[in-house]
Design a protein around this motif. Structure first.
Motif, mmCIF file in Angstrom:
data_model
loop_
_atom_site.group_PDB
_atom_site.id
_atom_site.type_symbol
_atom_site.label_atom_id
_atom_site.label_comp_id
_atom_site.label_asym_id
_atom_site.label_seq_id
_atom_site.Cartn_x
_atom_site.Cartn_y
_atom_site.Cartn_z
ATOM 1 N N GLU A 31 2.166 27.661 -12.943
ATOM 2 C CA GLU A 31 3.389 26.888 -13.122
ATOM 3 C C GLU A 31 4.318 27.548 -14.130
ATOM 4 N N THR A 32 5.608 27.294 -13.991
ATOM 5 C CA THR A 32 6.544 27.725 -15.020
ATOM 6 C C THR A 32 6.498 26.720 -16.162
ATOM 7 N N VAL A 33 6.611 27.206 -17.376
ATOM 8 C CA VAL A 33 6.582 26.341 -18.547
ATOM 9 C C VAL A 33 7.714 26.728 -19.482
ATOM 10 N N LYS A 34 8.006 25.861 -20.428
ATOM 11 C CA LYS A 34 9.043 26.138 -21.416
ATOM 12 C C LYS A 34 8.512 25.806 -22.800
ATOM 13 N N VAL A 35 9.145 26.364 -23.802
ATOM 14 C CA VAL A 35 8.751 26.093 -25.182
ATOM 15 C C VAL A 35 8.827 24.600 -25.447
ATOM 16 N N GLY A 36 7.769 24.065 -26.048
ATOM 17 C CA GLY A 36 7.715 22.640 -26.337
ATOM 18 C C GLY A 36 6.848 21.855 -25.378
ATOM 19 N N ASP A 37 6.510 22.427 -24.213
ATOM 20 C CA ASP A 37 5.626 21.736 -23.274
ATOM 21 C C ASP A 37 4.264 21.516 -23.913
ATOM 22 N N THR A 38 3.654 20.367 -23.641
ATOM 23 C CA THR A 38 2.357 20.042 -24.228
ATOM 24 C C THR A 38 1.352 19.632 -23.152
ATOM 25 N N GLN A 39 0.087 19.688 -23.504
ATOM 26 C CA GLN A 39 -0.998 19.275 -22.625
ATOM 27 C C GLN A 39 -2.187 18.906 -23.504
ATOM 28 N N SER A 40 -2.977 17.950 -23.076
ATOM 29 C CA SER A 40 -4.153 17.531 -23.843
ATOM 30 C C SER A 40 -5.399 17.581 -22.966
ATOM 31 N N GLY A 41 -6.530 17.795 -23.601
ATOM 32 C CA GLY A 41 -7.802 17.849 -22.885
ATOM 33 C C GLY A 41 -8.851 18.485 -23.760
ATOM 34 N N LEU A 42 -9.912 18.978 -23.142
ATOM 35 C CA LEU A 42 -10.990 19.611 -23.884
ATOM 36 C C LEU A 42 -10.821 21.125 -23.915
ATOM 37 N N ALA A 43 -11.102 21.713 -25.073
ATOM 38 C CA ALA A 43 -11.157 23.164 -25.202
ATOM 39 C C ALA A 43 -12.614 23.590 -25.262
ATOM 40 N N SER A 44 -12.914 24.714 -24.626
ATOM 41 C CA SER A 44 -14.221 25.338 -24.744
ATOM 42 C C SER A 44 -13.991 26.782 -25.181
ATOM 43 N N TRP A 45 -15.056 27.586 -25.253
ATOM 44 C CA TRP A 45 -14.867 28.972 -25.651
ATOM 45 C C TRP A 45 -15.856 29.872 -24.921
ATOM 46 N N TYR A 46 -15.502 31.168 -24.847
ATOM 47 C CA TYR A 46 -16.407 32.123 -24.229
ATOM 48 C C TYR A 46 -16.494 33.360 -25.099
ATOM 49 N N GLY A 47 -17.687 33.953 -25.163
ATOM 50 C CA GLY A 47 -17.899 35.019 -26.131
ATOM 51 C C GLY A 47 -18.667 36.215 -25.636
ATOM 52 N N PRO A 48 -19.863 36.482 -26.221
ATOM 53 C CA PRO A 48 -20.594 37.732 -25.999
ATOM 54 C C PRO A 48 -20.826 38.098 -24.531
ATOM 55 N N GLY A 49 -21.104 37.121 -23.687
ATOM 56 C CA GLY A 49 -21.392 37.411 -22.292
ATOM 57 C C GLY A 49 -20.222 37.992 -21.526
ATOM 58 N N PHE A 50 -18.999 37.808 -22.049
ATOM 59 C CA PHE A 50 -17.797 38.298 -21.375
ATOM 60 C C PHE A 50 -17.110 39.425 -22.141
ATOM 61 N N HIS A 51 -17.584 39.704 -23.349
ATOM 62 C CA HIS A 51 -16.934 40.704 -24.199
ATOM 63 C C HIS A 51 -16.894 42.065 -23.499
ATOM 64 N N GLY A 52 -15.690 42.640 -23.397
ATOM 65 C CA GLY A 52 -15.529 43.950 -22.779
ATOM 66 C C GLY A 52 -15.277 43.909 -21.287
ATOM 67 N N LYS A 53 -15.416 42.734 -20.667
ATOM 68 C CA LYS A 53 -15.176 42.629 -19.232
ATOM 69 C C LYS A 53 -13.688 42.396 -18.967
ATOM 70 N N SER A 54 -13.269 42.619 -17.736
ATOM 71 C CA SER A 54 -11.855 42.481 -17.383
ATOM 72 C C SER A 54 -11.427 41.021 -17.333
ATOM 73 N N THR A 55 -10.248 40.742 -17.859
ATOM 74 C CA THR A 55 -9.660 39.421 -17.729
ATOM 75 C C THR A 55 -8.824 39.379 -16.447
ATOM 76 N N SER A 56 -8.270 38.227 -16.153
ATOM 77 C CA SER A 56 -7.513 38.069 -14.911
ATOM 78 C C SER A 56 -6.257 38.920 -14.851
ATOM 79 N N ASN A 57 -5.708 39.305 -16.011
ATOM 80 C CA ASN A 57 -4.505 40.148 -15.991
ATOM 81 C C ASN A 57 -4.829 41.624 -16.168
ATOM 82 N N GLY A 58 -6.127 41.966 -16.118
ATOM 83 C CA GLY A 58 -6.531 43.369 -16.164
ATOM 84 C C GLY A 58 -6.864 43.904 -17.536
ATOM 85 N N GLU A 59 -6.669 43.108 -18.582
ATOM 86 C CA GLU A 59 -7.037 43.542 -19.921
ATOM 87 C C GLU A 59 -8.556 43.473 -20.097
#
Length: 206
Positions: free
Chosen positions: A14-42
């Protein structure tokens, strides 16, 4: 910004603009993914200030606030996910540590779009719906672990294209950030960030 399908479900960025908000749960990912490609190729780094979101445009800068403790951090979207019901963002280990999510695994958060990095800044809603007047926008041009480095950078770029510099300390990550100030609208700040010779500049809202 292309639709994609995961486990039989199609997601539409979706397109978004500065000031847009969203609420929900945050999680995190770490060692198992470190060094692997992200969706944008980084390459994913669990030590970077990045995160995954299902639909925000790549390189959207997002302020993430843990509503349990009020701690916040700023991340750049460079991946897709989390694909778990109720979760709105998947943080790097560093970003999760900033707001005390690592030990518990998840936490309720509020997301706020605060800017855009690089050319993704051109992806937004029509100008009539997204321009904020009143000089509420800055362009971040540097971030330092010590104030001395920040002050040197502040002096170097003070007056750049007629704008003033300012140093702000962010307790969430302990960094001193250098901003150019004095922009009268979001568009003015975006134009500067896109065309400046200063590497890594991006727009934030005060």
């Amino acid at each position: 910004m292309r639709p994609y399908t995961i486990r039989g479900k199609t997601y539409y960025p979706e397109t978004v603009k500065v000031g847009d908000t969203q609420s929900g749960l945050a999680s995190w990912y770490g060692p198992g993914f470190h060094g692997k490609s992200t969706s944008n190729g980084e390459r994913y780094s669990m030590y970077a200030q990045t995160a995954a979101h299902k639909t925000y445009p790549m390189n959207t800068m997002v302020k993430v606030t843990n509503t349990n403790n009020g701690k916040s951090t700023i991340v750049r979207i460079n991946d897709r996910g989390p694909f778990v019901a109720g979760r709105v963002i998947d943080l790097s280990k560093k970003a999760a540590s900033d707001i005390d999510v690592v030990a518990r695994g998840t936490a309720p958060v509020k997301l706020e779009v605060v800017g855009f990095y690089g050319k993704t800044a051109t992806i937004s809603t029509p100008a009539k719906d997204r321009v904020f007047l009143g000089g509420n926008f800055m362009v971040q041009v540097g971030a330092f672990k010590n104030r001395t480095g920040a002050e040197i950078y502040k002096a170097q770029y003070d007056g750049e294209s007629g704008y003033k510099t300012a140093v702000k300390e962010y307790h969430a990550d302990g960094l001193y950030r250098v901003f150019l100030t004095g922009f009268k609208s979001e568009d003015e700040a975006r134009d500067f960030a896109l065309n400046t010779h200063i590497s890594g500049a991006f727009v934030v809202r005060q």
